[in-house]
Design a protein around this motif. Structure first.
Motif, PDB file in Angstrom:
ATOM      1  N   ASN A  67      -6.492   6.589  15.464  1.00  0.00           N
ATOM      2  CA  ASN A  67      -6.545   5.347  14.691  1.00  0.00           C
ATOM      3  C   ASN A  67      -6.739   4.167  15.631  1.00  0.00           C
ATOM      4  OD1 ASN A  67      -6.256   3.314  12.794  1.00  0.00           O
ATOM      5  ND2 ASN A  67      -4.021   3.434  12.750  1.00  0.00           N
ATOM      6  N   ALA A  68      -7.788   3.381  15.397  1.00  0.00           N
ATOM      7  CA  ALA A  68      -8.051   2.186  16.191  1.00  0.00           C
ATOM      8  C   ALA A  68      -7.716   0.914  15.433  1.00  0.00           C
ATOM      9  CB  ALA A  68      -9.516   2.165  16.633  1.00  0.00           C
ATOM     10  N   ASN A  69      -7.106   1.032  14.250  1.00  0.00           N
ATOM     11  CA  ASN A  69      -6.742  -0.138  13.456  1.00  0.00           C
ATOM     12  C   ASN A  69      -5.420  -0.726  13.953  1.00  0.00           C
ATOM     13  OD1 ASN A  69      -8.835  -0.146  11.264  1.00  0.00           O
ATOM     14  ND2 ASN A  69      -8.035   1.917  10.965  1.00  0.00           N
ATOM     15  N   ALA A  70      -5.235  -1.993  13.658  1.00  0.00           N
ATOM     16  CA  ALA A  70      -3.977  -2.651  14.010  1.00  0.00           C
ATOM     17  C   ALA A  70      -2.854  -2.272  13.063  1.00  0.00           C
ATOM     18  CB  ALA A  70      -4.170  -4.175  14.018  1.00  0.00           C
ATOM     19  N   GLU A  71      -3.188  -1.588  11.968  1.00  0.00           N
ATOM     20  CA  GLU A  71      -2.197  -1.167  10.987  1.00  0.00           C
ATOM     21  C   GLU A  71      -2.134   0.355  10.950  1.00  0.00           C
ATOM     22  OE1 GLU A  71      -3.912  -2.937   7.587  1.00  0.00           O
ATOM     23  OE2 GLU A  71      -2.893  -4.852   7.830  1.00  0.00           O
ATOM     24  N   PRO A  72      -0.993   0.908  10.581  1.00  0.00           N
ATOM     25  CA  PRO A  72      -0.881   2.363  10.532  1.00  0.00           C
ATOM     26  C   PRO A  72      -1.684   2.953   9.379  1.00  0.00           C
ATOM     27  CG  PRO A  72       1.112   1.337   9.688  1.00  0.00           C
ATOM     28  CD  PRO A  72       0.284   0.225  10.250  1.00  0.00           C
ATOM     29  N   VAL A  73      -1.994   4.215   9.511  1.00  0.00           N
ATOM     30  CA  VAL A  73      -2.738   4.955   8.498  1.00  0.00           C
ATOM     31  C   VAL A  73      -1.802   5.995   7.885  1.00  0.00           C
ATOM     32  CG1 VAL A  73      -4.604   6.610   8.127  1.00  0.00           C
ATOM     33  CG2 VAL A  73      -4.983   4.606   9.556  1.00  0.00           C
ATOM     34  N   THR A  74      -1.787   6.055   6.554  1.00  0.00           N
ATOM     35  CA  THR A  74      -0.942   7.031   5.856  1.00  0.00           C
ATOM     36  C   THR A  74      -1.795   7.842   4.891  1.00  0.00           C
ATOM     37  OG1 THR A  74      -0.395   5.401   4.143  1.00  0.00           O
ATOM     38  CG2 THR A  74       1.111   5.585   6.031  1.00  0.00           C
ATOM     39  N   GLY A  75      -1.227   8.943   4.442  1.00  0.00           N
ATOM     40  CA  GLY A  75      -1.908   9.778   3.457  1.00  0.00           C
ATOM     41  C   GLY A  75      -3.234  10.327   3.918  1.00  0.00           C
ATOM     42  N   PHE A  76      -3.351  10.609   5.230  1.00  0.00           N
ATOM     43  CA  PHE A  76      -4.629  11.100   5.761  1.00  0.00           C
ATOM     44  C   PHE A  76      -4.882  12.530   5.303  1.00  0.00           C
ATOM     45  CE2 PHE A  76      -7.247  13.255   8.874  1.00  0.00           C
ATOM     46  CZ  PHE A  76      -8.296  12.356   9.061  1.00  0.00           C
ATOM     47  N   GLU A  77      -6.024  12.759   4.723  1.00  0.00           N
ATOM     48  CA  GLU A  77      -6.422  14.091   4.288  1.00  0.00           C
ATOM     49  C   GLU A  77      -7.869  14.322   4.677  1.00  0.00           C
ATOM     50  OE1 GLU A  77      -5.752  14.510   0.137  1.00  0.00           O
ATOM     51  OE2 GLU A  77      -3.567  14.419   0.282  1.00  0.00           O
ATOM     52  N   LEU A  78      -8.159  15.525   5.161  1.00  0.00           N
ATOM     53  CA  LEU A  78      -9.509  15.873   5.583  1.00  0.00           C
ATOM     54  C   LEU A  78      -9.883  17.206   4.945  1.00  0.00           C
ATOM     55  CD1 LEU A  78     -11.060  15.501   9.077  1.00  0.00           C
ATOM     56  CD2 LEU A  78     -11.251  17.681   7.903  1.00  0.00           C
ATOM     57  N   ALA A  79     -11.044  17.231   4.315  1.00  0.00           N
ATOM     58  CA  ALA A  79     -11.547  18.458   3.700  1.00  0.00           C
ATOM     59  C   ALA A  79     -12.984  18.659   4.153  1.00  0.00           C
ATOM     60  CB  ALA A  79     -11.469  18.380   2.174  1.00  0.00           C
ATOM     61  N   GLY A  80     -13.437  19.907   4.123  1.00  0.00           N
ATOM     62  CA  GLY A  80     -14.787  20.208   4.571  1.00  0.00           C
ATOM     63  C   GLY A  80     -15.457  21.227   3.668  1.00  0.00           C
ATOM     64  N   ALA A  81     -16.775  21.169   3.626  1.00  0.00           N
ATOM     65  CA  ALA A  81     -17.572  22.119   2.849  1.00  0.00           C
ATOM     66  C   ALA A  81     -18.725  22.598   3.719  1.00  0.00           C
ATOM     67  CB  ALA A  81     -18.098  21.479   1.564  1.00  0.00           C
TER      68      ALA A  81
END
Length: 848
Positions: free
Chosen positions: A764-778
């Protein structure tokens, strides 16, 4: 004669088959087409009726393109009924990509200057829905004029058209900024709502213009209007379940969130009115919850004082007690988004969150579990770990693997002491069953090896657990390994760690290992570990040598090469010729260091000799210098090695010089040439492969030798040890919104294997935290994809370190013919907004 619209609808509904319906539609479409072509005065009078029937035909999915020109004729008609039907057909039969749309621009411009407000409204509605870039640029001046119209009906629709213009022609935005600001002073709620939405769009999609709206005068207007809505009494025109115009209230609060972010002065001006909204809004209806939800997000997003934030979190805590499932779900999801701002305030609602784990709704249980993962710290780890294990009992099988991984991470991080740490992991393994990954198994083994004070207690505990149940294969593997390493503790009673255990007879220990070899669900890994455990117990159970030799020798003719290999080698090792050095070979392994979380991604290394060598596996310390020689591909292939081929050699080393080495002929009865010499103990790389090979994947890399190879021992012929494979490149698969996901590739089964292991690392390069990160692939059909659980779902702000790691395995059934391809869907919350992105990863190296 063409029928009326009502008759057409009745005929279509009366059709009993698709063929009958097509016959009705085909006949009527032919009549409509003929009427359009005749273009007589009588057919012109019925044109709007024919177009209405054509709209119905279009809605059923049949061709209707032949009526597009008739739509333009209706729009140009001076009759309002025909014009209304024309604009309706324009929005349904055409879209902004149709070239014929340019023909209506002049008619629309004339209608925008019409004296009838409803005709102007029709033109504005059409312009706001389907206008093309050229049309919006041509009619922008007309929209600007109508934004100052005295009629609120026209001002509202003009504001909607202004939004369309900004989307299609962003360079015209400066012409509408002042007009959008002026709409905040409008007294009509409809106009006011569209004006607020227009400003929200500008601030969200065009950050360069945010400063224009971050002014004291605008905040004062918003505070005044919101305050009047909160304090106003019953207004029948705007009342929705006891709340005055909740849609407008939500819009005001959302705009305040954008304006107050990062500005302490403007945030302070909003504090009082937000507190009034939070305390005066009716919470018995869903509409009140919607207002409070936006209010909480705004309070947590602006520079609010701590007391106001506590009030916001308490509001969310109240959501969790609501009987409505949707409200509870929103409360849990929002708490997960704001927990980084005030974790202690969220922690006060711990008991309510725990109760949500017992909810019948699986989505609520899942969100509660996500929140508990975020709440865990050193103070509450004991309580929350118990609840996490209770949740694991009721979770679905397909979710258990991910849950076990995350629970392990939390326990490893906050465990108060080693005993609690081990007991909790063992309990989790007894619940998780086959969902436990080999990474967790290796982790438990490492902890046991590093805690001498707990080894006696753990050995007794695991022996009794395995005596009751062997079906939990991962736990059984840990138990067999522990008994093999520290089985002598079972022969004496134990009172360590506050638990009393009686001594166990050596017959009972061997009976357990024999059962693990013969039970119907025993895997090859379990059997291999049991054989190795029997070998290591042989010097400890001196009066059971015959039984141990018999159990080990029973697999000399096994169809599984690995088991046959172990049986032959261990039988030779237990013969009398090796009595002088057997204790050194079979000494307990030294404490094992920690390994990276993703075991399969950690490269197996060897420090001075091959891990496959018999002394390096069984010995507790390196052999004396006089006995050291070059490593070789020993037939043992790891203490608990699988049947996979050895990996490429790490580096060649010089051959040992001691011709009189006591181990030079360790397998002389089998070898046809000079027997390979032994290597030092296992290199402390921390990989599971160096504890027991088959449980961690391929054996560790062997070291090239000057002596004979496995082929010499088994008369298969000698082959040179391959050179190390070149390193595979890593790529950036995704980089948007401050989130970067990098792919690191490996080919565990060789460069020509169809299997590719991909290690994903997200930062994460944002100044704010990231929540609820989900990654899916096809992937395409010719690629099989297998996922392992992610290490987390949240990322700290930039500069604080931390990353989310995940592993996926790609199997290309068209290896060599088609390259790897994958499409990613990434969703996360940052700065109070939900982001979802999709991307095609096109830069995967072709050599994969």
């Amino acid at each position: 004669m063409s029928m009326k619209l009502r008759e057409l609808i009745r005929a279509v509904r009366a059709a009993k088959t698709a063929a009958e319906e097509r016959a009705v539609i085909t006949k009527e479409a032919a009549l409509i087409r003929s009427a359009f072509k005749s273009d007589t005065s009588s057919t012109s009078m019925l044109r709007h009726r024919n177009v209405a029937k054509l709209l119905f035909i279009h809605m059923l999915g049949y061709p209707s393109h032949f009526g597009q020109m008739e739509t333009l004729k209706l729009i140009s008609s001076p009759v309002f009924a025909e014009k209304r039907m024309g604009y309706l057909a324009l929005g349904i039969l055409l879209d902004e990509n149709q070239e014929i749309l340019m023909l209506v621009t002049n008619c629309m411009k004339n209608d925008l200057s019409h004296t009838n407000q409803y005709v102007v409204g029709l033109a504005l509605t059409a312009l706001g829905n389907i206008s093309s870039t050229e049309m919006t640029r041509d009619l922008a001046s007309e929209i600007d004029k109508h934004l100052q119209n005295t009629n609120p009906y026209i001002r509202k629709k003009a504001a909607l058209c202004a939004h369309r213009i900004m989307v299609k022609v962003p360079e015209l935005i400066e012409d509408f900024i002042d007009r959008a600001t002026a709409l905040l002073s409008d007294r009509n709620h409809g106009v006011l709502y569209t004006g607020v939405q227009l400003i929200i769009y500008i601030m969200t999609e065009m950050p360069d213009y945010r400063s224009h709206f971050q002014r004291t005068s605008i905040v004062k207007k918003l505070v005044k209007r919101l305050n009047s809505l909160v304090r106003s009494g019953f207004q029948p025109d705007y009342d929705v379940n006891g709340c005055t115009d909740p849609f407008l209230q939500v819009s005001f609060i959302r705009l305040m969130r954008l304006i107050g972010h990062g500005n302490e002065q403007l945030s302070e001006m909003m504090t009082d009115v937000l507190a009034q909204v939070a305390t005066n809004t009716e919470t018995s209806k869903s509409v009140g919850h919607a207002i409070l939800y936006e209010c909480v997000l705004t309070i947590m997003h602006i520079e609010a004082e701590p007391g106001l934030r506590v009030l916001a979190i308490n509001l969310l805590g109240g959501f969790l007690s609501n009987p409505d499932n949707n409200t509870r779900f929103v409360g849990l999801k929002t708490l997960s988004m704001v927990i980084h701002r005030d974790k202690s305030a969220v922690g006060r609602h711990k008991n309510t969150i725990i109760e949500c784990l017992k909810d019948p709704d699986v989505s609520i249980r899942k969100r509660a579990m996500e929140l508990i993962f975020e709440l865990v710290d050193a103070e509450n780890i004991r309580t929350l770990a118990r609840e996490m294990l209770n949740y694991l009992v009721t979770s679905k099988d397909e979710k258990r693997a991910e849950l076990c991984e995350r629970i392990t991470v939390v326990i490893d991080r906050f465990a108060p002491d080693a005993q609690w740490h081990l007991e909790t992991l063992i309990t989790m393994m007894s619940i998780g069953g086959t969902s436990i990954s080999q990474d967790i198994v290796a982790r438990v083994v490492r902890i046991i090896s590093r805690e001498p004070g707990l080894q006696r207690y753990v050995t007794h505990k695991l022996f009794r657990m395995l005596s009751e149940d062997l079906s939990q294969v991962p736990l059984t593997e840990v138990g067999i390994w522990t008994i093999g390493e520290y089985g002598e503790y079972l022969l004496s009673p134990s009172s360590d760690c506050g638990a009393s255990f009686d001594a166990v007879a050596d017959d009972d220990v061997l009976a357990l290992l024999s059962k693990s070899l013969k039970i119907y669900f025993s895997t090859e890994s379990m059997k291999g570990m049991a054989l190795s455990a029997l070998s290591k117990l042989s010097p400890k159970f001196a009066n059971q040598q015959d039984r141990i030799n018999k159990l080990i020798g029973s697999y000399k003719h096994s169809l599984r090469i690995d088991l046959q290999q172990r049986s032959v080698e261990y039988t030779e090792l237990l013969s009398s010729r090796w009595d002088g050095i057997r204790d050194q070979i079979q000494a307990p392994i030294p404490p094992l260091p920690d390994a990276p979380r993703e075991v399969e991604a950690a490269p197996a290394t060897a420090s001075t000799a091959a891990d496959d060598d018999i002394l390096g596996v069984l010995g507790g310390s390196p052999a004396p210098a006089s006995q050291q020689a070059s490593g070789s591909d020993d037939i043992l292939a790891g203490l608990f090695g699988g049947d996979s081929a050895p990996a490429p050699a790490a580096a060649p080393v010089s051959a040992g010089a001691g011709a009189g080495n006591a181990l030079d002929d360790i397998f002389g009865a089998l070898a046809t040439g000079t027997a390979p010499t032994t290597s030092p103990a296992v290199a402390a790389s921390g990989d599971l492969d160096q504890i027991f090979g088959s449980m961690g994947g391929s054996p560790a890399p062997a070291v090239a030798s000057g002596g004979s190879s496995v082929g010499d021992l088994m008369d298969f012929g000698s082959e040179p040890v391959p050179a190390p494979a070149p390193a595979l490149p890593s790529i950036v698969a995704f980089s948007e919104e401050g989130i970067t996901t990098r792919f690191t590739f490996s080919k565990p089964n060789g460069p020509n294997s169809p299997v590719t292991v991909v290690q994903l690392e997200t930062t994460n390069a944002n100044a704010e935290p990231v929540t609820g990160f989900e990654l899916a692939g096809a992937t395409p059909k010719y690629i099989k994809i297998e996922w392992q659980g992610a290490s987390g779902s949240s990322l700290p702000p930039a500069g604080q370190g931390g990353a989310i790691t995940q592993t996926m395995t790609l199997t290309n059934s068209q290896q060599g013919n088609k390259r790897l391809m994958i499409r990613l869907k990434i969703s996360f919350a940052v700065g109070g907004r939900q982001v979802t992105k999709m991307t095609q990863v096109n830069n995967i190296p072709a050599e994969l």
